[in-house]
Motif scaffolding. Structure first.
Motif, PDB file in Angstrom:
ATOM      1  N   ILE A  39       0.824  -1.202   0.000  1.00 38.32           N
ATOM      2  CA  ILE A  39       0.000   0.000   0.000  1.00 38.32           C
ATOM      3  C   ILE A  39       0.864   1.260   0.000  1.00 38.32           C
ATOM      4  CG2 ILE A  39      -0.234   0.287   2.493  1.00 38.32           C
ATOM      5  CD1 ILE A  39      -3.231   0.869   1.967  1.00 38.32           C
ATOM      6  N   GLY A  40       0.392   2.288  -0.658  1.00 32.13           N
ATOM      7  CA  GLY A  40       1.059   3.582  -0.614  1.00 32.13           C
ATOM      8  C   GLY A  40       0.593   4.344   0.616  1.00 32.13           C
ATOM      9  N   THR A  41       1.518   4.897   1.359  1.00 31.89           N
ATOM     10  CA  THR A  41       1.204   5.660   2.560  1.00 31.89           C
ATOM     11  C   THR A  41       1.451   7.137   2.293  1.00 31.89           C
ATOM     12  OG1 THR A  41       1.828   3.824   3.986  1.00 31.89           O
ATOM     13  CG2 THR A  41       1.787   5.994   4.992  1.00 31.89           C
ATOM     14  N   VAL A  42       0.460   7.987   2.634  1.00 31.21           N
ATOM     15  CA  VAL A  42       0.579   9.432   2.492  1.00 31.21           C
ATOM     16  C   VAL A  42       0.153  10.066   3.815  1.00 31.21           C
ATOM     17  CG1 VAL A  42      -0.137  11.487   1.212  1.00 31.21           C
ATOM     18  CG2 VAL A  42       0.012   9.287   0.034  1.00 31.21           C
ATOM     19  N   GLY A  43       0.988  10.924   4.357  1.00 35.45           N
ATOM     20  CA  GLY A  43       0.623  11.608   5.600  1.00 35.45           C
ATOM     21  C   GLY A  43      -0.521  12.584   5.390  1.00 35.45           C
ATOM     22  N   ILE A  44      -0.355  13.512   4.445  1.00 35.08           N
ATOM     23  CA  ILE A  44      -1.367  14.525   4.140  1.00 35.08           C
ATOM     24  C   ILE A  44      -1.552  14.563   2.633  1.00 35.08           C
ATOM     25  CG2 ILE A  44      -1.959  16.977   4.238  1.00 35.08           C
ATOM     26  CD1 ILE A  44      -0.154  17.123   6.770  1.00 35.08           C
ATOM     27  N   TYR A  45      -2.811  14.422   2.186  1.00 33.84           N
ATOM     28  CA  TYR A  45      -3.139  14.393   0.758  1.00 33.84           C
ATOM     29  C   TYR A  45      -4.206  15.443   0.469  1.00 33.84           C
ATOM     30  CZ  TYR A  45      -5.004  12.678  -3.694  1.00 33.84           C
ATOM     31  OH  TYR A  45      -5.430  12.575  -4.989  1.00 33.84           O
ATOM     32  N   VAL A  46      -3.965  16.300  -0.546  1.00 38.36           N
ATOM     33  CA  VAL A  46      -4.914  17.340  -0.929  1.00 38.36           C
ATOM     34  C   VAL A  46      -5.134  17.276  -2.434  1.00 38.36           C
ATOM     35  CG1 VAL A  46      -5.325  19.839  -1.041  1.00 38.36           C
ATOM     36  CG2 VAL A  46      -4.250  18.845   0.986  1.00 38.36           C
ATOM     37  N   ASN A  47      -6.411  17.197  -2.824  1.00 44.26           N
ATOM     38  CA  ASN A  47      -6.801  17.172  -4.227  1.00 44.26           C
ATOM     39  C   ASN A  47      -8.092  17.990  -4.353  1.00 44.26           C
ATOM     40  OD1 ASN A  47      -7.448  16.638  -6.871  1.00 44.26           O
ATOM     41  ND2 ASN A  47      -7.634  14.441  -6.622  1.00 44.26           N
ATOM     42  N   ILE A  48      -7.949  19.300  -4.610  1.00 44.64           N
ATOM     43  CA  ILE A  48      -9.093  20.212  -4.701  1.00 44.64           C
ATOM     44  C   ILE A  48      -9.149  20.739  -6.128  1.00 44.64           C
ATOM     45  CG2 ILE A  48     -10.174  22.303  -3.819  1.00 44.64           C
ATOM     46  CD1 ILE A  48      -8.549  21.858  -1.211  1.00 44.64           C
ATOM     47  N   MET A  49     -10.143  20.288  -6.877  1.00 45.53           N
ATOM     48  CA  MET A  49     -10.227  20.592  -8.303  1.00 45.53           C
ATOM     49  C   MET A  49     -10.607  22.040  -8.609  1.00 45.53           C
ATOM     50  SD  MET A  49      -9.962  17.589 -10.040  1.00 45.53           S
ATOM     51  CE  MET A  49     -10.458  15.897  -9.993  1.00 45.53           C
ATOM     52  N   ASN A  50     -11.496  22.642  -7.813  1.00 46.12           N
ATOM     53  CA  ASN A  50     -12.005  23.991  -8.109  1.00 46.12           C
ATOM     54  C   ASN A  50     -11.783  24.914  -6.921  1.00 46.12           C
ATOM     55  OD1 ASN A  50     -13.195  23.429 -10.739  1.00 46.12           O
ATOM     56  ND2 ASN A  50     -14.577  22.089  -9.600  1.00 46.12           N
ATOM     57  N   ALA A  51     -10.549  25.118  -6.578  1.00 43.66           N
ATOM     58  CA  ALA A  51     -10.215  25.914  -5.405  1.00 43.66           C
ATOM     59  C   ALA A  51     -10.586  27.379  -5.613  1.00 43.66           C
ATOM     60  CB  ALA A  51      -8.728  25.795  -5.104  1.00 43.66           C
ATOM     61  N   ILE A  52     -11.145  28.003  -4.553  1.00 39.49           N
ATOM     62  CA  ILE A  52     -11.491  29.417  -4.613  1.00 39.49           C
ATOM     63  C   ILE A  52     -10.375  30.293  -4.046  1.00 39.49           C
ATOM     64  CG2 ILE A  52     -13.971  29.013  -4.574  1.00 39.49           C
ATOM     65  CD1 ILE A  52     -13.918  29.586  -1.548  1.00 39.49           C
ATOM     66  N   SER A  53      -9.452  29.682  -3.372  1.00 39.92           N
ATOM     67  CA  SER A  53      -8.317  30.379  -2.785  1.00 39.92           C
ATOM     68  C   SER A  53      -7.239  29.340  -2.486  1.00 39.92           C
ATOM     69  CB  SER A  53      -8.749  31.089  -1.501  1.00 39.92           C
ATOM     70  OG  SER A  53      -7.696  31.856  -0.969  1.00 39.92           O
ATOM     71  N   LYS A  54      -6.081  29.814  -2.033  1.00 43.38           N
ATOM     72  CA  LYS A  54      -4.999  28.893  -1.693  1.00 43.38           C
ATOM     73  C   LYS A  54      -5.280  28.166  -0.389  1.00 43.38           C
ATOM     74  CE  LYS A  54      -1.528  31.768  -1.687  1.00 43.38           C
ATOM     75  NZ  LYS A  54      -0.140  32.244  -1.578  1.00 43.38           N
ATOM     76  N   SER A  55      -4.925  26.914  -0.368  1.00 50.21           N
ATOM     77  CA  SER A  55      -4.910  26.162   0.882  1.00 50.21           C
ATOM     78  C   SER A  55      -3.546  26.357   1.534  1.00 50.21           C
ATOM     79  CB  SER A  55      -5.153  24.675   0.611  1.00 50.21           C
ATOM     80  OG  SER A  55      -6.475  24.460   0.164  1.00 50.21           O
ATOM     81  N   THR A  56      -3.463  26.048   2.811  1.00 52.57           N
ATOM     82  CA  THR A  56      -2.196  26.143   3.541  1.00 52.57           C
ATOM     83  C   THR A  56      -1.978  24.852   4.315  1.00 52.57           C
ATOM     84  OG1 THR A  56      -2.457  28.539   3.805  1.00 52.57           O
ATOM     85  CG2 THR A  56      -0.895  27.435   5.271  1.00 52.57           C
ATOM     86  N   ILE A  57      -0.796  24.289   4.146  1.00 53.29           N
ATOM     87  CA  ILE A  57      -0.376  23.106   4.894  1.00 53.29           C
ATOM     88  C   ILE A  57       0.856  23.538   5.680  1.00 53.29           C
ATOM     89  CG2 ILE A  57       0.401  20.716   4.720  1.00 53.29           C
ATOM     90  CD1 ILE A  57      -0.975  20.666   1.912  1.00 53.29           C
ATOM     91  N   SER A  58       0.713  23.712   6.994  1.00 52.00           N
ATOM     92  CA  SER A  58       1.826  24.294   7.750  1.00 52.00           C
ATOM     93  C   SER A  58       1.944  23.725   9.157  1.00 52.00           C
ATOM     94  CB  SER A  58       1.664  25.815   7.842  1.00 52.00           C
ATOM     95  OG  SER A  58       0.541  26.144   8.629  1.00 52.00           O
ATOM     96  N   GLY A  59       3.185  23.639   9.605  1.00 51.85           N
ATOM     97  CA  GLY A  59       3.470  23.267  10.983  1.00 51.85           C
ATOM     98  C   GLY A  59       3.093  21.852  11.367  1.00 51.85           C
ATOM     99  N   ASN A  60       2.948  20.971  10.396  1.00 58.00           N
ATOM    100  CA  ASN A  60       2.608  19.576  10.668  1.00 58.00           C
ATOM    101  C   ASN A  60       3.875  18.759  10.903  1.00 58.00           C
ATOM    102  OD1 ASN A  60      -0.413  19.614  10.055  1.00 58.00           O
ATOM    103  ND2 ASN A  60       0.488  20.582   8.245  1.00 58.00           N
ATOM    104  N   VAL A  61       3.747  17.688  11.667  1.00 61.72           N
ATOM    105  CA  VAL A  61       4.876  16.809  11.987  1.00 61.72           C
ATOM    106  C   VAL A  61       4.505  15.377  11.607  1.00 61.72           C
ATOM    107  CG1 VAL A  61       6.337  15.892  13.825  1.00 61.72           C
ATOM    108  CG2 VAL A  61       5.640  18.299  13.869  1.00 61.72           C
ATOM    109  N   ILE A  62       5.334  14.769  10.761  1.00 63.78           N
ATOM    110  CA  ILE A  62       5.157  13.373  10.363  1.00 63.78           C
ATOM    111  C   ILE A  62       6.448  12.658  10.741  1.00 63.78           C
ATOM    112  CG2 ILE A  62       4.752  11.806   8.427  1.00 63.78           C
ATOM    113  CD1 ILE A  62       3.436  14.269   7.003  1.00 63.78           C
TER     114      ILE A  62
END
Length: 186
Positions: A64-87
């Protein structure tokens, strides 16, 4: 619908029973075709206790493929932020071919800032055993969007150990990106 603003913050994803067969695909996963943006911040993924502490989370899947954080937003209205996370604090000693990605943005604009993958103070904090043929990607952002300028900065990859030296698919990719700018990453 799933439109709007999502906040996923201050969570702890860990496994308390390392004796059981354990498979993780994504700890945090957002997939949407709606107009939304997300803030994913200050989450901990790994280990057997809060703050990715305790003994290493033992991933037992052979393929299996392991992903800590996965984001797939096709019609974003603004930027997302991925910050300060620990894996951190994970191991995979199973036999087979698999993959590990710390943070993956497949679609939609997202700033990826000040995340830590692998503990800088613990040797071999993320360990992939001699029988596992692993494709390791620390951070990947290969979105085709071009409406928003995004950045990948201040992130760190630390103490990652890939012990299989004879596999055919094993690769280490620290950062894989397109349509983004990078700065101060280590």
């Amino acid at each position: 619908g799933n439109a709007g603003s999502w906040i996923i913050s201050n969570n702890h994803f860990y496994f308390t029973d390392n004796a059981a067969a354990f498979k993780i695909s994504e700890a945090i996963s957002i997939t949407s075709i709606e107009n939304l943006f997300a803030t994913i911040s200050s989450n901990y993924i790994g280990g057997t206790a809060p703050f990715a502490g305790g003994s290493p989370l033992n991933e037992t899947s052979s393929t299996i493929g392991t992903v800590g954080i996965y984001v797939n937003i096709m019609n974003a209205i603004s930027k997302s932020t991925i910050s300060g996370n620990v894996i951190k604090n994970m191991q995979r000693n199973s036999t087979g071919t698999g993959s590990f990605t710390g943070i993956a943005v497949q679609s939609g604009p997202a700033d990826i800032i000040n995340n830590v993958i692998g503990d800088p103070l613990v040797a071999n904090d993320l360990t992939f055993g001699v029988n596992g043929d692993i494709l390791f990607q620390g951070i990947t952002s290969v979105t085709a969007q071009n409406l928003f300028a995004v950045s990948i900065s201040g992130n760190s990859l630390n103490n990652i150990s890939m012990l299989n030296t004879f596999g055919n698919n094993g690769q280490f990719v620290g950062l894989n990106y397109s349509n983004t700018t990078t700065s101060n990453g280590t």
